[in-house]
Structure formats: C-alpha cells, structure tokens
Design an enzyme around this catalytic site. Sequence first.
Site, mmCIF file in Angstrom:
data_model
loop_
_atom_site.group_PDB
_atom_site.id
_atom_site.type_symbol
_atom_site.label_atom_id
_atom_site.label_comp_id
_atom_site.label_asym_id
_atom_site.label_seq_id
_atom_site.Cartn_x
_atom_site.Cartn_y
_atom_site.Cartn_z
ATOM 1 C CB CYS A 115 -0.937 -0.139 1.162
ATOM 2 S SG CYS A 115 -0.397 0.065 2.721
ATOM 3 N NE ARG A 116 -0.144 7.079 1.957
ATOM 4 C CZ ARG A 116 -1.506 8.009 2.030
ATOM 5 N NH1 ARG A 116 -1.823 8.677 1.066
ATOM 6 N NH2 ARG A 116 -1.987 8.039 3.236
#
Length: 110
Positions: A61-62
């Site tokens: 994810c980020r």
Amino acid sequence: MFRGVPSISIADFKDDTFLLDVREDDEWAAGHAPDAVHMPMMQIPARIAEIPADRDVVVVCRVGGRSAQVVAFLQQNGLERTINLDGGMQHWAAAGRAMVSEDGGAPRVA
C-alpha cells in the site's frame, strides 16, 4: 514493521514475485509498480480467489498499514504465502524502483 505479520524489505524484494497493490484507484493511477496487480483493500474479500496460493505474494500500500491488515486477513483465510512490503510504495519510490502512472502525469506516490 507490523507485529505478527511477515514482512519483506525493498532490498529483499525479487522482481518475479507476485506484487498485490491494495491502494485505492486514485493512488494506483498516480503511480504503481509496472507488474503489480491492483486490487483495492475493500475488494479483497470478494476477489480472494484471484490471489495465488501457490507462490509468494507481496502486498503493498502507501506505507504498509493497509497491506499489513490485508496480509493478516489473507493468512487467516488460508493464503499463508502472503508478505507485507515494509514501507510500502513510499519505500519503493525512494529506492528508485520502476513506476508507471495511469493518469498521464509523472509516476508518484499519492
């Protein structure tokens, strides 16, 4: 990075590993790894059959929080070869790994 969840660093990531990007559509469009498979976090339960069980799957994810949650969920549902990518796409970009965008702009982590 996250307790109880297996993880891997960018340095240890192998290019032929199945990379599952669980970010939202706008984050994906801004920039992602070229060979990643996009499956937003909230779609995982409905699309779990699309995730390979016979090979390592690195989830990104980020920054690593959402992907850690996804790894925990997948492991609880029998996908034991799932691994969280430490630092997420922020570490990916910082390490100079290849990225592409879908929105016409320069690839970036959003």
